[in-house]
Design an enzyme around this catalytic site. Structure first.
Site, short mmCIF file in Angstrom:
data_model
loop_
_atom_site.label_atom_id
_atom_site.label_comp_id
_atom_site.label_asym_id
_atom_site.label_seq_id
_atom_site.Cartn_x
_atom_site.Cartn_y
_atom_site.Cartn_z
N ARG A 103 0.90 -1.07 -0.15
CA ARG A 103 -0.04 -0.05 0.02
C ARG A 103 0.94 1.33 0.01
O ARG A 103 1.79 1.40 0.79
CB ARG A 103 -0.92 -0.10 1.07
CG ARG A 103 -2.11 -1.19 1.20
CD ARG A 103 -3.02 -0.98 2.21
NE ARG A 103 -3.85 -2.32 2.26
CZ ARG A 103 -5.00 -2.24 1.56
NH1 ARG A 103 -5.18 -1.36 0.68
NH2 ARG A 103 -5.75 -3.45 1.81
N ASP A 104 0.48 2.16 -0.79
CA ASP A 104 1.03 3.39 -0.89
C ASP A 104 1.00 4.14 0.51
O ASP A 104 -0.16 4.12 1.04
CB ASP A 104 0.60 4.43 -1.91
CG ASP A 104 1.40 5.57 -2.27
OD1 ASP A 104 1.97 5.73 -3.36
OD2 ASP A 104 1.55 6.53 -1.48
N ASN B 239 4.08 6.77 -13.59
CA ASN B 239 4.79 8.18 -13.65
C ASN B 239 6.35 7.67 -14.08
O ASN B 239 6.76 7.03 -13.57
CB ASN B 239 4.93 8.93 -12.55
CG ASN B 239 3.54 9.30 -12.11
OD1 ASN B 239 2.60 9.61 -12.69
ND2 ASN B 239 3.23 9.30 -10.86
N VAL C 184 10.13 8.27 -7.02
CA VAL C 184 10.98 7.21 -6.69
C VAL C 184 11.27 6.58 -7.84
O VAL C 184 10.57 5.95 -8.73
CB VAL C 184 10.10 6.13 -5.85
CG1 VAL C 184 10.84 5.07 -5.42
CG2 VAL C 184 9.78 6.79 -4.36
N HIS D 269 7.35 1.33 -10.97
CA HIS D 269 6.41 1.05 -9.97
C HIS D 269 5.10 1.50 -10.80
O HIS D 269 5.01 2.46 -11.42
CB HIS D 269 6.32 1.74 -8.55
CG HIS D 269 6.61 3.23 -8.51
ND1 HIS D 269 7.75 3.70 -8.79
CD2 HIS D 269 5.63 4.23 -8.36
CE1 HIS D 269 7.58 5.04 -8.73
NE2 HIS D 269 6.10 5.11 -8.56
N HIS E 31 1.22 2.60 -9.94
CA HIS E 31 0.26 2.78 -9.21
C HIS E 31 -1.09 1.97 -9.46
O HIS E 31 -1.67 2.33 -10.45
CB HIS E 31 -0.01 4.30 -8.98
CG HIS E 31 1.02 5.24 -8.49
ND1 HIS E 31 1.00 5.67 -7.41
CD2 HIS E 31 2.09 5.45 -9.35
CE1 HIS E 31 1.98 6.33 -7.23
NE2 HIS E 31 2.81 6.29 -8.43
P1 5GP Z 1 5.68 8.40 -8.03
O1 5GP Z 1 5.65 9.81 -7.52
O2 5GP Z 1 7.33 7.94 -8.09
O3 5GP Z 1 4.99 7.90 -9.27
O4 5GP Z 1 5.18 7.66 -6.55
C1 5GP Z 1 5.71 7.35 -5.59
C2 5GP Z 1 4.89 6.95 -4.64
O5 5GP Z 1 5.64 6.14 -3.56
C3 5GP Z 1 4.27 8.07 -3.95
O6 5GP Z 1 2.91 7.92 -4.17
C4 5GP Z 1 4.81 7.98 -2.59
O7 5GP Z 1 3.33 8.20 -1.68
C5 5GP Z 1 4.94 6.35 -2.51
N1 5GP Z 1 6.21 6.21 -1.39
C6 5GP Z 1 7.25 6.90 -1.01
N2 5GP Z 1 8.09 6.54 -0.08
C7 5GP Z 1 7.44 5.23 0.45
C8 5GP Z 1 7.47 4.46 1.36
O8 5GP Z 1 8.33 4.57 1.93
N3 5GP Z 1 6.37 3.38 1.47
C9 5GP Z 1 5.33 3.43 0.93
N4 5GP Z 1 4.56 2.39 1.24
N5 5GP Z 1 4.96 4.38 -0.14
C10 5GP Z 1 6.00 5.10 -0.37
#
Ligand code: 5GP
Ligand code: ZN
Length: 117
Positions: A35-36, A90, A99, A103, A105
């Site tokens: 989970r996010d 993304n 990140v 990944h 979503h």
């Molecule tokens: P991005 O913006 O790279 O597409 O999405 C990265 C996602 O990773 C974000 O929605 C953020 O909330 C989630 N995220 C970042 N760090 C962590 C973490 O340590 N644990 C979890 N479960 N989610 C994370």
């Protein structure tokens, strides 16, 4: 396998390796889903390959792994919502990637249709 991103260890590699906690909903030899930590919908799960690659474009060289990500996304949506879902990759900082471990979503349930990421 952990991989450094500059001086910072990759946070998703650390989750895959169990070094930092996450709410893991699926784990197999290829992918991990958790989970996010800042959910934007009723169901907001990230599906990541165990192996560190930077973004989804790296997975064109491994279509079986890309298929495993999509299959897992569908299973998460079936298990935790009604089976309907959005899948968002993304890709690149300019598109909101924060990140740099590939990944997906998975957004499902209440709020999934409206969310922006
Ligand atoms: P991005 O913006 O790279 O597409 O999405 C990265 C996602 O990773 C974000 O929605 C953020 O909330 C989630 N995220 C970042 N760090 C962590 C973490 O340590 N644990 C979890 N479960 N989610 C994370
Ligand atoms: Zn990583």
């Amino acid at each position: 396998m952990s991989e450094a991103t500059g001086d910072q260890p990759c946070v998703f590699c650390r989750i895959v390796d169990g070094e930092i906690p996450a709410d893991v909903v699926h784990s197999d030899d290829d992918v991990v889903a958790f989970r996010d930590s800042s959910p934007k919908a009723e169901v907001h799960v990230l599906v990541v390959p165990r192996a560190h690659v930077t973004d989804v474009t790296d997975l064109v060289d491994d279509p079986a792994l890309l298929a495993a990500l999509v299959r897992t996304a569908g299973e998460v949506a079936e298990d935790f919502a009604d089976g309907d879902f959005r899948l968002v990759f993304n890709t690149g900082a300019g598109a909101g990637q924060t990140v740099f471990h590939a990944h997906a979503h998975v957004l499902a349930g209440r709020g999934a249709a409206a969310v922006g990421l």
